[in-house]
Motif scaffolding. Structure first.
Motif, mmCIF file in Angstrom:
data_model
loop_
_atom_site.group_PDB
_atom_site.id
_atom_site.type_symbol
_atom_site.label_atom_id
_atom_site.label_comp_id
_atom_site.label_asym_id
_atom_site.label_seq_id
_atom_site.Cartn_x
_atom_site.Cartn_y
_atom_site.Cartn_z
ATOM 1 N N ASN A 555 60.030 22.947 58.516
ATOM 2 C CA ASN A 555 61.431 23.170 58.850
ATOM 3 C C ASN A 555 62.239 23.209 57.559
ATOM 4 O OD1 ASN A 555 62.245 20.367 58.207
ATOM 5 N ND2 ASN A 555 61.021 19.872 60.021
ATOM 6 N N LEU A 556 63.520 23.486 57.687
ATOM 7 C CA LEU A 556 64.361 23.673 56.509
ATOM 8 C C LEU A 556 64.596 22.398 55.721
ATOM 9 C CD1 LEU A 556 67.023 26.198 57.839
ATOM 10 C CD2 LEU A 556 64.992 26.654 56.458
ATOM 11 N N SER A 557 64.280 21.234 56.292
ATOM 12 C CA SER A 557 64.449 20.001 55.526
ATOM 13 C C SER A 557 63.493 19.951 54.340
ATOM 14 C CB SER A 557 64.236 18.782 56.420
ATOM 15 O OG SER A 557 62.868 18.622 56.753
ATOM 16 N N MET A 558 62.440 20.766 54.346
ATOM 17 C CA MET A 558 61.528 20.830 53.204
ATOM 18 C C MET A 558 62.280 21.146 51.922
ATOM 19 S SD MET A 558 58.045 23.083 52.680
ATOM 20 C CE MET A 558 58.845 24.676 52.918
ATOM 21 N N ALA A 559 63.369 21.915 52.017
ATOM 22 C CA ALA A 559 64.153 22.267 50.835
ATOM 23 C C ALA A 559 64.776 21.055 50.177
ATOM 24 C CB ALA A 559 65.244 23.271 51.211
ATOM 25 N N LEU A 560 64.923 19.965 50.933
ATOM 26 C CA LEU A 560 65.544 18.748 50.402
ATOM 27 C C LEU A 560 64.498 17.711 50.004
ATOM 28 C CD1 LEU A 560 68.500 18.356 52.931
ATOM 29 C CD2 LEU A 560 68.351 19.740 50.853
ATOM 30 N N GLY A 561 63.234 18.094 50.034
ATOM 31 C CA GLY A 561 62.179 17.187 49.584
ATOM 32 C C GLY A 561 61.851 16.105 50.576
ATOM 33 N N THR A 562 61.707 16.466 51.849
ATOM 34 C CA THR A 562 61.379 15.466 52.875
ATOM 35 C C THR A 562 59.880 15.323 53.103
ATOM 36 O OG1 THR A 562 61.627 17.127 54.617
ATOM 37 C CG2 THR A 562 63.571 15.804 54.064
ATOM 38 N N ALA A 563 59.060 16.067 52.356
ATOM 39 C CA ALA A 563 57.609 15.871 52.447
ATOM 40 C C ALA A 563 57.254 14.498 51.879
ATOM 41 C CB ALA A 563 56.894 16.966 51.659
ATOM 42 N N ASN A 564 56.178 13.915 52.363
ATOM 43 C CA ASN A 564 55.702 12.637 51.823
ATOM 44 C C ASN A 564 54.562 12.914 50.850
ATOM 45 O OD1 ASN A 564 57.335 10.652 53.249
ATOM 46 N ND2 ASN A 564 56.309 11.389 55.097
ATOM 47 N N LEU A 565 54.830 12.681 49.559
ATOM 48 C CA LEU A 565 53.885 13.041 48.511
ATOM 49 C C LEU A 565 53.785 11.906 47.492
ATOM 50 C CD1 LEU A 565 55.203 16.680 47.951
ATOM 51 C CD2 LEU A 565 53.107 16.045 49.150
ATOM 52 N N ALA A 566 52.606 11.777 46.903
ATOM 53 C CA ALA A 566 52.385 10.752 45.882
ATOM 54 C C ALA A 566 52.857 11.262 44.527
ATOM 55 C CB ALA A 566 50.899 10.390 45.819
ATOM 56 N N PRO A 567 53.281 10.371 43.635
ATOM 57 C CA PRO A 567 53.713 10.797 42.304
ATOM 58 C C PRO A 567 52.694 11.645 41.563
ATOM 59 C CG PRO A 567 54.406 8.545 42.681
ATOM 60 C CD PRO A 567 53.555 8.936 43.866
ATOM 61 N N VAL A 568 51.385 11.328 41.702
ATOM 62 C CA VAL A 568 50.393 12.116 40.977
ATOM 63 C C VAL A 568 50.328 13.541 41.523
ATOM 64 C CG1 VAL A 568 48.396 11.502 42.442
ATOM 65 C CG2 VAL A 568 48.061 12.017 40.011
ATOM 66 N N GLU A 569 50.622 13.733 42.813
ATOM 67 C CA GLU A 569 50.664 15.078 43.380
ATOM 68 C C GLU A 569 51.848 15.860 42.828
ATOM 69 O OE1 GLU A 569 49.193 15.213 47.808
ATOM 70 O OE2 GLU A 569 50.400 13.396 47.564
ATOM 71 N N ILE A 570 52.994 15.205 42.744
ATOM 72 C CA ILE A 570 54.182 15.853 42.184
ATOM 73 C C ILE A 570 53.926 16.235 40.727
ATOM 74 C CG2 ILE A 570 56.592 15.489 41.508
ATOM 75 C CD1 ILE A 570 56.314 15.931 44.449
ATOM 76 N N ALA A 571 53.343 15.328 39.960
ATOM 77 C CA ALA A 571 53.065 15.616 38.550
ATOM 78 C C ALA A 571 52.097 16.778 38.405
ATOM 79 C CB ALA A 571 52.509 14.372 37.867
ATOM 80 N N GLY A 572 51.063 16.809 39.260
ATOM 81 C CA GLY A 572 50.116 17.918 39.203
ATOM 82 C C GLY A 572 50.777 19.239 39.527
ATOM 83 N N GLY A 573 51.629 19.257 40.562
ATOM 84 C CA GLY A 573 52.334 20.491 40.907
ATOM 85 C C GLY A 573 53.287 20.938 39.822
ATOM 86 N N TRP A 574 54.048 20.021 39.267
ATOM 87 C CA TRP A 574 55.008 20.359 38.204
ATOM 88 C C TRP A 574 54.308 20.874 36.939
ATOM 89 C CZ3 TRP A 574 60.321 19.543 36.615
ATOM 90 C CH2 TRP A 574 61.209 19.346 37.682
ATOM 91 N N SER A 575 53.051 20.473 36.742
ATOM 92 C CA SER A 575 52.336 20.934 35.535
ATOM 93 C C SER A 575 52.244 22.448 35.485
ATOM 94 C CB SER A 575 50.936 20.319 35.488
ATOM 95 O OG SER A 575 51.005 18.927 35.270
ATOM 96 N N THR A 576 52.273 23.097 36.648
ATOM 97 C CA THR A 576 52.237 24.562 36.675
ATOM 98 C C THR A 576 53.463 25.142 35.978
ATOM 99 O OG1 THR A 576 50.917 24.619 38.689
ATOM 100 C CG2 THR A 576 52.236 26.577 38.208
ATOM 101 N N PHE A 577 54.623 24.515 36.146
ATOM 102 C CA PHE A 577 55.821 24.988 35.452
ATOM 103 C C PHE A 577 55.685 24.783 33.949
ATOM 104 C CE2 PHE A 577 57.952 23.246 39.508
ATOM 105 C CZ PHE A 577 57.647 24.398 40.207
#
Length: 809
Positions: A555-577
């Motif tokens: 749903n559109l709440s995904m745009a506001l970061g409502t997924a439940n994610l671990a810090p290491v997952e966020i860091a891994g995803g951001w590494s692509t940038f």
């Protein structure tokens, strides 16, 4: 003559009887005896050791502390002490010392059949320790003798001694003399004095009875007896003897001291090793090198600790952990012994309250001063958003008998403190290949071994928005695209619910460029952007970064970061940038070596190509890589190029937008670092239950999370920029110290145009307040006169029609 003949034939008969008995025993028992040749291949249990990338010890795991030592490295004085104590005829016998056996037999007869001593030689003890049990029986003793004879035939005296000194148990989980030297004296065997060597040489007979930690007096008696034997046998002179006798019994308990405090890293490595090797991980002497440099881990430790303490003290003092007035010093000391020091914050009892501060009793038994200046922060905690009056004197804060916490300062003085209630996590990666460079999973591993960096699934808030913006940029939208930052309402007729998302300031800016919307973190723009690109497209796109699609809200709440994610997952995803568009997987273990130093596994992760590579390196078939399979270093293939999941031009544009978060947005505090190569994004969830900051340059990608384990507000004035960002800055300032600024070069296929800030289109000459923006060649906006009014294009405003509601649930 008859008497002599009788005596003679009786002796012959006895001798023949004994010979026949021994022969029969040998024939009966020998088929069941193990092969002595197996001693050459014996694998002693050695603990698992975890090291930093710069070879500093992080942790040791295993029931047996053992460090094997070669015979050539055994100090000669220790050999003399050991043989004097255990087997002074070792060099001359062939595995069995008849005089010792006769002495044991005599003791047996005198005791009425009770075995007093076994008359064992060192060779016989090797036979027992490696092949037999400690059972006291005649059959076990005969087996021991037969094995000792075989061992002497097949092994040299040096080999036998080497086996013995590495196998024997010497108390306090120490197996072998090198481990014992470390446990009792904290130094290697070759650094011990003669008296210390004699003390260790006295332990094999009874490690508990002669233990210098438990029975120092009996240990001294045993040591002195051994020194006397050495002197009597001529192995030392009188001067050495008298000097060694005068040595005090100065043994104390030494555990392997980590050179790097990284308990969460240690636990991750241990768990991975057990997953690979099972219980053998603890006994096979594996040498594990992680990807974590000690200096970066120490910087991360200090950043998280200081950041959480700073936040905690902003919200006041919650009072003593307990209050026990009127008790004796001994009672307080007993209570302190039950308390743990957590990340350097020590327990202490208040013994006096003075005008200049307080006196406290610490676990060491010393009374020390805590200055009033270190207590002035301690306003009473009322609730997350309220504090009591500022204290004017020490007795406004504490009373005698309060169990409090103190923190040792660099100058050695104590400061008033408390254990933070909030928690935090930090993950820092090498964005090129996913190597973990630092990781902290909470304030204190002693408090909780729950690793929040890898296990805590929390909402990332606005730090998730760059994934939505990246999806839009890859679909043709630009940093100049205008989106209406205005109220919007979504209704669900089925559930009779209405969702009215808002910005954190509850203000609206009207049509706004995507660049500005990102650095100002406008929620309504993110929602409209996700609505425009489509949820299905966004889900498919975002899952490329390594996120499980099932963890992402549909749903559109995904745009506001409502997924439940671990810090290491966020860091891994951001590494692509940070790496120019390549997918990486965080990893921790760089190499595994055997007890002999042979490489068993060398990490070979798919990596982003080098910045100066004109062509990507040859891609190795992933099936051919030694992923999770031990492989010698010589057979490790050329690293595979990681999968490209985002256009390099997209990551370049997005990075420039995230740099504006630092320059003029919610991350402005990071300007204090004085660097132009950092980019990042804050994140704060509803009611400030989670605080985030993720940011990078081309060298490091680091994510910080802070919050409570049981979600509650951090405070109405606490955000990603006030709690998480200072921790990120502290760590990254240390990590990037003395490093030149490092940004990825601009990829081909981009152009820079002057843009009309009102329309988002290419500016005509003389357009007021025009600015420069970066575009992909194919997405550059047309001039004003080439686009009809009301037409929507990637470079133009998105439709602002809010009439059609979208179902969110």
């Amino acid at each position: 003559m008859r008497l002599l003949k009788f005596f003679w034939w009786s002796c012959v008969a006895v001798f023949c009887g004994l010979l026949l008995s021994l022969s029969g025993a040998y024939l009966y028992l020998s088929p069941g005896l193990p092969s002595v040749d197996s001693l050459r291949r014996i694998q002693l249990q050695i603990p698992l050791r975890i090291y930093s990338s710069d070879a500093k010890l992080i942790a040791e795991f295993g029931e047996m502390r053992r460090t094997p030592i070669r015979f050539a490295d055994i100090p000669p004085n220790f050999i003399k002490a050991l043989l004097s104590a255990e087997d002074d005829n070792f060099a001359n016998h062939y595995g069995v010392d008849l005089s010792s056996l006769m002495r044991a037999a005599t003791q047996l007869l005198k005791s009425g059949g009770q075995i007093q001593s076994g008359g064992s030689t060192i060779t016989m003890q090797v036979a027992k320790n490696f092949f037999l049990t400690n059972e006291r029986s005649f059959s076990r003793k005969i087996n021991e003798i037969l094995l000792a004879l075989q061992i002497e035939r097949e092994l040299s005296k040096d080999e036998i001694l080497e086996l013995y000194v590495n196998k024997i148990y010497l108390g306090n989980r120490a197996y072998g003399i090198e481990a014992a030297a470390q446990v009792y004296y904290g130094k290697p065997m070759h650094d011990l004095s003669l008296g210390q060597m004699a003390m260790i040489a006295g332990l094999p007979k009874a490690p508990s009875r002669f233990n210098p930690l438990v029975n120092p007096q009996r240990s001294k008696e045993r040591r002195d007896w051994i020194l006397g034997r050495m002197y009597k046998l001529g192995k030392i002179d009188q001067g050495q003897y008298q000097t060694a006798l005068a040595e005090p019994i100065d043994a104390s308990y030494h555990v392997p001291t980590p050179e790097v405090q990284a308990p969460y890293i240690a636990e991750m490595a241990r768990a991975e090793m057990v997953g690979r090797y099972g219980s053998e991980a603890y006994t096979e002497g594996f040498h594990v090198t992680t990807t974590v440099p000690s200096n970066l881990q120490e910087a991360a430790n200090e950043a998280v600790r200081s950041g959480l303490i700073s936040y905690d003290q902003r919200h006041g003092y919650r009072g003593p952990e307990s209050r026990l007035p009127g008790m004796t010093r001994e009672a307080w000391q007993a209570e302190l012994a039950k308390q743990k020091t957590q990340n350097g914050i020590e327990p202490a009892f208040v013994t006096q309250v003075l005008k200049s501060g307080i006196m406290v009793l610490t676990r060491s038994g010393q009374e020390e001063t805590v200055a009033w200046d270190s207590m002035k922060w301690a306003r009473p905690f009322l609730n997350t958003n309220s504090l009591g009056p500022r204290p004017q004197k020490p007795d406004d804060v504490v009373q005698v008998g309060d169990l409090i916490r103190v923190l040792r300062q660099p100058d050695g003085n104590l400061a008033f403190s408390q254990i933070p209630a909030a928690q935090g996590a930090l993950v820092s990666l090498d964005p090129k290949n996913g190597a973990i460079r630092a990781l902290v999973g909470g304030f204190s591993f002693e408090q909780s071994n729950y690793n929040r960096a890898t296990q805590a699934k929390r909402q990332p808030g606005s730090s998730f928005k760059p994934f939505i913006y990246s999806a839009a940029l890859d679909k043709g939208y630009t940093a100049a695209t205008l989106v209406n930052d205005a109220p919007i309402v979504f209704a669900d007729d089925n559930l009779d619910q209405v969702w009215r998302p808002k910005n954190d300031t509850n203000t609206f800016l009207g049509p706004i460029r995507l660049r500005e919307a990102l650095y100002k973190s406008r929620n309504l723009v993110s929602i409209r952007l996700l609505q425009a690109i489509g949820i299905d497209y966004a889900l498919d796109y975002v899952s490329r970064f390594g996120f499980n699609k099932q963890d992402l809200p549909r749903n559109l709440s995904m745009a506001l970061g409502t997924a439940n994610l671990a810090p290491v997952e966020i860091a891994g995803g951001w590494s692509t940038f940070a790496n120019g568009g390549y997918k990486i997987q965080p990893y921790l273990i760089q190499s595994i070596h055997s007890r002999n130093g042979d490489p068993l596994y060398i990490a070979n992760p798919p990596s982003a190509p080098g910045e100066n590579d004109d062509q990507p390196a040859t891609v190795v078939d992933p099936a051919a890589l030694a992923e999770n399979i031990p492989a010698p270093a010589s057979t490790v293939p050329t690293p595979a190029v990681a999968e490209r999941i985002v256009d390099a031009r997209t990551t370049y544009i997005l990075t420039s937008m995230l740099q504006d978060v630092i320059k003029r947005g919610t991350g402005r505090r990071a300007l204090a670092m004085g660097r132009g190569d950092i980019a990042g994004k804050t994140g704060t969830t509803n009611e400030s239950k989670d605080s985030w900051f993720s940011g990078f340059n081309a060298d490091y990608m680091t994510t910080v999370w802070t919050g409570f384990d049981q979600p509650e507000s951090l405070g109405s004035h606490e955000f990603g920029g006030t709690v998480a960002l200072p921790i990120w800055m502290s760590y990254m300032s240390a990590a990037l110290k003395d490093k030149p600024e490092h940004m990825l070069p601009e990829p081909p296929g981009l152009l820079t145009l002057r843009i009309d800030p009102v329309s988002g289109r290419a500016a005509s000459p003389g357009t007021p307040n025009a600015y420069f923006e970066v575009f992909k060649n194919e997405d550059s906006p047309p001039p004003m006169n080439e686009l009809d009014p009301g037409t929507s294009a990637p470079g133009s405003p998105l439709p602002a029609d809010d009439a059609a509601p979208i179902d969110l649930f």
